[in-house]
Enzyme design. Structure first.
Site, mmCIF file in Angstrom:
data_model
loop_
_atom_site.group_PDB
_atom_site.id
_atom_site.type_symbol
_atom_site.label_atom_id
_atom_site.label_comp_id
_atom_site.label_asym_id
_atom_site.label_seq_id
_atom_site.Cartn_x
_atom_site.Cartn_y
_atom_site.Cartn_z
ATOM 1 N N GLY A 144 0.789 -1.231 0.000
ATOM 2 C CA GLY A 144 0.000 0.000 0.000
ATOM 3 C C GLY A 144 0.813 1.269 0.000
ATOM 4 O O GLY A 144 0.244 2.358 0.157
ATOM 5 N N GLU A 185 4.823 -6.410 1.173
ATOM 6 C CA GLU A 185 4.414 -6.888 -0.151
ATOM 7 C C GLU A 185 3.824 -5.790 -1.016
ATOM 8 O O GLU A 185 2.637 -5.795 -1.330
ATOM 9 C CB GLU A 185 3.468 -8.076 -0.033
ATOM 10 C CG GLU A 185 2.434 -7.966 1.074
ATOM 11 C CD GLU A 185 1.313 -8.961 0.908
ATOM 12 O OE1 GLU A 185 1.535 -10.117 1.265
ATOM 13 O OE2 GLU A 185 0.254 -8.572 0.421
ATOM 14 N N GLY A 215 3.000 -3.471 -4.350
ATOM 15 C CA GLY A 215 2.756 -3.729 -5.770
ATOM 16 C C GLY A 215 2.896 -2.432 -6.535
ATOM 17 O O GLY A 215 3.907 -2.144 -7.156
ATOM 18 N N ARG A 216 1.872 -1.602 -6.402
ATOM 19 C CA ARG A 216 1.787 -0.379 -7.197
ATOM 20 C C ARG A 216 3.023 0.499 -7.056
ATOM 21 O O ARG A 216 3.523 1.062 -8.033
ATOM 22 C CB ARG A 216 0.526 0.387 -6.757
ATOM 23 C CG ARG A 216 0.284 1.642 -7.541
ATOM 24 C CD ARG A 216 -1.171 2.104 -7.502
ATOM 25 N NE ARG A 216 -1.335 3.107 -8.521
ATOM 26 C CZ ARG A 216 -1.269 4.413 -8.292
ATOM 27 N NH1 ARG A 216 -1.121 4.861 -7.062
ATOM 28 N NH2 ARG A 216 -1.355 5.265 -9.281
ATOM 29 N N ARG A 260 -8.343 2.534 -14.696
ATOM 30 C CA ARG A 260 -8.302 3.120 -13.345
ATOM 31 C C ARG A 260 -9.145 4.390 -13.183
ATOM 32 O O ARG A 260 -9.849 4.536 -12.178
ATOM 33 C CB ARG A 260 -6.857 3.373 -12.896
ATOM 34 C CG ARG A 260 -6.043 2.085 -12.783
ATOM 35 C CD ARG A 260 -4.695 2.345 -12.142
ATOM 36 N NE ARG A 260 -4.798 2.510 -10.711
ATOM 37 C CZ ARG A 260 -4.619 3.636 -10.065
ATOM 38 N NH1 ARG A 260 -4.304 4.726 -10.719
ATOM 39 N NH2 ARG A 260 -4.728 3.685 -8.770
ATOM 40 N N CYS A 269 -17.263 3.481 -26.351
ATOM 41 C CA CYS A 269 -18.647 3.930 -26.248
ATOM 42 C C CYS A 269 -19.168 3.771 -24.830
ATOM 43 O O CYS A 269 -19.966 2.880 -24.542
ATOM 44 C CB CYS A 269 -19.515 3.161 -27.220
ATOM 45 S SG CYS A 269 -19.454 3.920 -28.828
ATOM 46 N N GLU A 270 -18.673 4.596 -23.940
ATOM 47 C CA GLU A 270 -19.088 4.626 -22.542
ATOM 48 C C GLU A 270 -18.865 6.044 -22.052
ATOM 49 O O GLU A 270 -17.809 6.616 -22.314
ATOM 50 C CB GLU A 270 -18.193 3.706 -21.680
ATOM 51 C CG GLU A 270 -18.428 2.231 -21.802
ATOM 52 C CD GLU A 270 -19.735 1.756 -21.206
ATOM 53 O OE1 GLU A 270 -20.316 2.448 -20.354
ATOM 54 O OE2 GLU A 270 -20.189 0.680 -21.630
#
Ligand code: ASP
Ligand code: MG
Length: 867
Positions: free
Chosen positions: A713, A749, A751-752, A788, A819-820
């Site tokens: 985190g 641990e 990640g990002r 994201r 198309c959103e």
């Protein structure tokens, strides 16, 4: 009251009401800006109705001059008044005698005050009105001279009539006006293109001049908007709009893009100075959209205030009011006696002091008094104390401030405030009150603590939210954008800035590509390795499993954290000689089959629920496992990345541990490690130490534990204003922990953190489009490559790499081709002039980018290159 004639009403041309404040009308240059704004509306075939204030500082000057007249010392002030107006007249090249009559009238009233030695509210109103009359005469003359359209000057006093007075200075200085649709007025201006009139002034039944109250021009504009059934009422000021907090105190304060009338009113009433609190009521009744815009950034959409947009909810602002006086009153011997409240309130009423907030208990009543609404001079306060002390024990605390959390159904967010309550640990909350309309929760605290508390509440409730329709850029970003119009935007330099040319060449014409930078990957790995209190760092490969990225981390000595059996096999295949202890596998809600297969591989195994242990104990018999515990408070930048708390699917509740320990012993399952992970994007240095302490306490039930996995985190600096995580402080806090408990190994641990900054998404501009005040820039890829922003409301910095050094000229909504409606990469993005084919870089996209991509709409997502 005039009746609305609908056929007539509809046939009138669209009319927009524009209000300009003192600064906006004080210089020739600002008037040229106003002219541009007017032209924009005329082009759209709108009638323009201008309401404006006196020149900057003139109302203050006239207030002083009025007082000075009592001692016949007003001459200097009058000269100053004339000078300021004559300067503007000269700059504009207007007739120098334009204001002769106004000057004469002003001198006459002042002479009257001087002779009678008496300054009535009536003459005060007469004197102050001269400011707005003078400025609008200049404005009208200038527009008449420079524009070809017809201009009409109106005396506001002929059209705005006082209804009943407000509570202070009833009749002359603070009136409310009638504001129903006015057929006569629309008729009178039918033939004109531009109408210009005064804010702040009106008249009463006796045809005398009255005032709407200081800062009242906003309210005048709202009255006129209602009277002419305007399509919009725009308040032009020198700030970009309303912010979620005071930008001077909270640089993270975000621009509020959309707001309901009631919320806007609440924010204004609770201390924000952008709009007069009484502005909302007339436009709300007539359902006219109200917009706050900045003359410095006219292209920016500003803040739109309208009828309850149904999709808005939750907190929209944290405001502070300062100073606030607190009075606590304790009953003497009248305990339980009826009428106590009535008696004390009567005292306040006798002294004309209005009470803001009240809180009562059986023997005590506490009230707060707002300085903006009351005369709280020593004299008044002494009287108040004296009178009250006859009926109760009184205590007055002067140095307080009120911090308010504002939003629709605000009581519903009380649970979210919990983490920010740390701010109150060492501070007293004197009074807490929840408004009956459920629009604010207000805390009265010590004055010197108010900003700190407001900042902390803001950070938790608003600052951590990503891009939403409601909140735009931060105050700091807006400032940079504005400064960017003149000088280059100054940004912290990152790896891709030095490699811009190489990256432009790498970007394909019709596709998009993720680029990962080896140097940055290594740099990040080293930063984490510097936390030497940790024995092992496991990179969470779900963030990005590009083989070259993994090679880098492997060489750097990191381990790998996996969440599926396929991921485990992938790592084993990529690094056949890897020791099993360098892999960690923690599945979540996976099948029995997957657990069995995972356990067979011999890697470190994490269990994050009691279910597998209770239902399939035979799988674990004789094995060593790590238990993932729910640390109860989730953290991070979005609800979807918070992985703790009862609403989160992860982790074993602490309450189950005792029973689980008995069960494990019985089945010969050896718990060798405890693990907790709270979320992603954490910037508080103390967080990992807290986890260490928590897990350490859980060792009480598991004697064999020798590993504490504190999770990941680690936040990155997503935005300029964010203070990057202080890794040295993290190291220090864990070192201290280790000093006390040297029998456990610490694991992390992340990640990002390891990959986000090292990756960028490159794509080209396909089209641009402007719709009303929205400017869109279209890209060759969107949420199919990077989900994201749509999924988490995540913020990603967006840069036109082809025009890296060009001046920023506008703010844009950057969108993809999917198309959103959610296919938006960023809103309010400061951009230079951008054209088809430009290479656009989306920064910090190395984590959860490519791995979460899809071929939605049958559009292939971006590929990958490592440099
Ligand atoms: N000129 C008035 C004042 O300064 C009204 C206004 O500017 O809104 O209070
Ligand atoms: Mg104002």
């Amino acid at each position: 009251m005039s009746k609305i004639n609908f056929s007539n009403h509809q046939s009138t041309q669209d009319c927009v009401v524009l209000k300009f404040g003192g600064t906006s009308v004080s210089t020739l240059q600002n008037w040229q800006n106003i002219q541009e704004i007017i032209k924009g509306h005329l082009k759209q075939k709108r009638k323009v109705f201008i309401v404006h204030s006196a020149l900057s500082q003139i109302s203050n000057l006239l207030t002083q001059v009025a007082e000075d007249a009592l001692t016949d010392q007003h001459l200097a002030g009058v000269t100053k008044f004339k000078q300021q107006h004559q300067n503007l007249i000269a700059d504009m090249g207007l007739d120098e005698n334009l204001l002769e009559e106004i000057y004469k009238d002003l001198e006459k009233v002042l002479q009257g005050v001087s002779l009678l030695n008496e300054l009535t509210d009536r003459s005060k109103a007469e004197i102050l009105a001269k400011g707005e009359l003078a400025s609008t005469i200049i404005g009208a003359a200038y527009l008449e001279k420079t524009m070809s359209e017809s201009v009409r000057w109106l005396d506001a006093r002929e059209w705005l009539l006082a209804s009943r007075g407000s509570n202070i200075h009833k009749d002359y200085l603070n009136v409310d006006c009638d504001a129903e649709f006015d057929e006569e007025l629309t008729g009178a201006i039918a033939a004109d293109d531009i109408i210009i009139t005064q804010g702040f002034i009106a008249s009463n039944k006796k045809e005398e001049t009255v005032l709407i109250g200081r800062g009242g021009s906003d309210v005048s504009a709202a009255y006129f908007a209602s009277k002419v059934a305007a399509i919009e009422c725009q308040i032009w000021t020198d700030v970009p709009g309303m912010f979620t907090a005071n930008p001077n105190v909270t640089p993270n304060a975000r621009l509020i893009q959309r707001l309901s009338y009631v919320e806007a009113q609440e924010i204004a009433a609770m201390g924000a100075k952008v709009l007069h609190p009484r502005t909302m009521s007339p436009v709300r009744k007539a359902n006219i959209p109200l917009r706050v815009k900045s003359t410095l950034q006219p292209d920016q959409p500003g803040t739109l205030i309208e009828k309850y947009p149904s999709d808005l909810q939750g907190v929209c602002a944290v405001t502070t009011r300062d100073p606030v006086t607190l009075v606590t009153m304790e009953t003497l011997d009248m305990w339980g006696q009826s009428g106590f409240l009535g008696k004390i309130f009567a005292v306040f009423s006798q002294l004309d002091v209005s009470i803001d907030l009240v809180s009562t208990s059986e023997a005590m009543v506490t009230v707060s008094l707002d300085h903006a609404q009351n005369d709280l001079s020593d004299e008044v306060m002494d009287k108040l104390s004296n009178k009250l002390s006859k009926i109760c024990k009184v205590k007055v605390i002067n140095s307080c401030a009120a911090v308010s959390i504002i939003g629709q159904k605000v009581s519903g967010i009380l649970s979210q405030i919990a983490p920010s309550l740390q701010a109150f640990e060492t501070n007293t909350v004197y009074l807490m009150s929840q408004a009956a309309n459920d629009l604010n929760i207000t805390l009265v605290v010590d004055r010197d603590q108010a900003n700190k508390i407001a900042n902390s509440l803001h950070e938790y409730l608003i600052g951590s939210k990503g891009n939403t329709d409601q909140f735009g850029a931060t105050a700091t970003e807006m400032k940079r954008l504005y400064e960017g119009l003149e000088t280059k935007v100054e940004v912290a330099s990152t790896w891709w800035e030095h490699k811009a040319k190489e990256l432009i060449d790498l970007c394909p014409n019709d596709e998009a590509v993720y680029v990962y930078d080896q140097e940055t990957l290594s740099k990040n790995a080293n930063t984490l390795k510097n936390i030497t209190a940790a024995e092992q760092i496991f990179y969470a490969i779900k963030a990005n499993h590009n083989p070259e990225v993994l090679q880098n981390f492997y060489k750097n000595g990191l381990g790998f954290e996996t969440v599926s059996e396929v991921e485990v096999q992938y790592v084993l295949k990529l690094f056949p000689e890897i020791e099993r202890s360098r892999i960690l596998f923690t599945p979540n809600f996976a099948s029995r089959k997957e657990y069995a297969a995972g356990l067979k591989t011999g890697v470190n195994f994490g269990v994050d629920s009691s279910y597998p242990l209770m239902h399939w104990p035979e799988l674990f018999a004789g094995k060593e496992i790590i238990l993932r515990i729910d640390p109860k408070t989730g953290k991070g930048h979005h609800a979807y990345v918070r992985t703790a708390g009862k609403r989160s699917k992860f982790g074993i509740p602490i309450e189950e541990l005792e029973a689980l320990s008995i069960h494990c012993r019985k089945h010969k399952i050896k718990v060798v490690g405890l693990h907790a992970h709270a979320g992603s994007g954490i910037l508080q240095t103390g967080h990992w130490r807290e986890h260490a302490e928590l897990l350490n306490r859980c060792r009480e039930w598991f004697r064999d534990v020798k590993i504490l996995d504190l999770g990941g985190g680690f936040g990155i600096q997503d935005k300029f204003h964010q203070v990057p995580l202080d890794f040295a402080a993290v190291q220090k806090s864990l070192e201290e922990f280790k000093k006390e408990f040297d029998d456990v190994a610490i694991w992390l641990e992340p990640g990002r953190y390891l990959v986000a900054e090292a990756g960028a998404l490159l794509t080209r501009v396909t089209q641009v489009k402007t719709k009303a005040d929205q400017h869109f820039i279209g890209l060759n890829t969107g949420m199919n490559s990077l989900i994201r922003p749509a999924l988490y409301g995540a913020y990603h910095r967006i840069v036109n790499l082809s025009k890296k050094d060009a001046a920023i000229t506008r703010s844009a909504t950057v969108v993809g081709p999917i198309c959103e409606s959610a296919d938006v990469m960023g809103r309010d993005v400061p951009m230079p002039d951008t054209v088809e084919g430009d290479v656009v870089l989306i920064a910090n996209a190395g984590a959860y980018g490519q791995v979460m991509s899809s071929s939605y709409n049958m559009r292939e997502p971006a590929g990958e290159v490592v440099i």
